[in-house]
Design an enzyme around this catalytic site. Structure first.
Site, short mmCIF file in Angstrom:
data_model
loop_
_atom_site.label_atom_id
_atom_site.label_comp_id
_atom_site.label_asym_id
_atom_site.label_seq_id
_atom_site.Cartn_x
_atom_site.Cartn_y
_atom_site.Cartn_z
CD GLU A 113 64.25 84.26 65.98
OE1 GLU A 113 63.62 83.93 66.99
OE2 GLU A 113 64.27 83.56 64.94
CE LYS A 141 66.06 79.24 59.70
NZ LYS A 141 64.68 79.31 59.14
CE1 TYR A 193 62.24 94.52 67.77
CE2 TYR A 193 61.00 95.72 69.43
CZ TYR A 193 62.15 95.54 68.69
OH TYR A 193 63.21 96.40 68.87
#
Length: 159
Positions: free
Chosen positions: A72, A84, A69
């Site tokens: 962010e 972005k 995993y």
């Protein structure tokens, strides 16, 4: 050690505003969940509403090489310029000696009906783990762009 890699993916027949509508907030994660669960994995919002400061957790599917995993944080959302940026705050490349792992997505008007998605990854890794820099790739971002292109093109045709 510092580095940067970039790639560009063209979205045919879809204007930049329509692409930004997906990439600019939380829609991208929802579509990844829906369209790419066996490739990219699951995206869950840990905190936030899609604006700067939002934290998402990407859990890779079983059998995916590497860390299971990554979390962010959205660090920049520029609606005017369609940019972005996210930075890794936990898991993933952090576990491999990276101090910085930043993804910048730029949605660029090519013309009135097509768009370019420029994906850039900037990174800094401890010198003793410099070999791990070879693991950095834009391939997952390119895969996402291809799927979003298809999704948006079909959505536009059916509208």
């Amino acid at each position: 050690m510092k580095g940067q890699i970039s790639s560009e993916s063209e979205v045919i027949s879809v204007p930049a505003g329509m692409v930004w509508d997906v990439y600019g907030g939380l829609k991208l994660g929802k579509l990844v969940d829906q369209l790419l669960p066996h490739v990219i994995g699951r995206v869950d919002v840990v905190e936030g509403d899609g604006g700067v400061g939002t934290v998402v957790k990407v859990t890779h599917p079983p059998g995916t090489p590497g860390i299971g995993y990554m979390m962010e944080r959205f660090t920049k959302i520029d609606d005017q310029n369609h940019i972005k940026e996210t930075e890794l705050v936990e898991g993933g490349f952090k576990e491999l000696g990276f101090h910085l792992y930043r993804i910048r997505l730029e949605i660029i008007d090519k013309d009135t009906n097509s768009t370019v998605i420029r994906s850039t990854i900037e990174y800094e890794v401890e010198d003793e783990f410099a070999g791990n820099a070879s693991l950095v790739t834009t391939k997952p971002l390119e895969t996402i762009a291809q799927v979003i292109d298809k999704y948006l093109s079909e959505k536009k045709i059916n509208a």
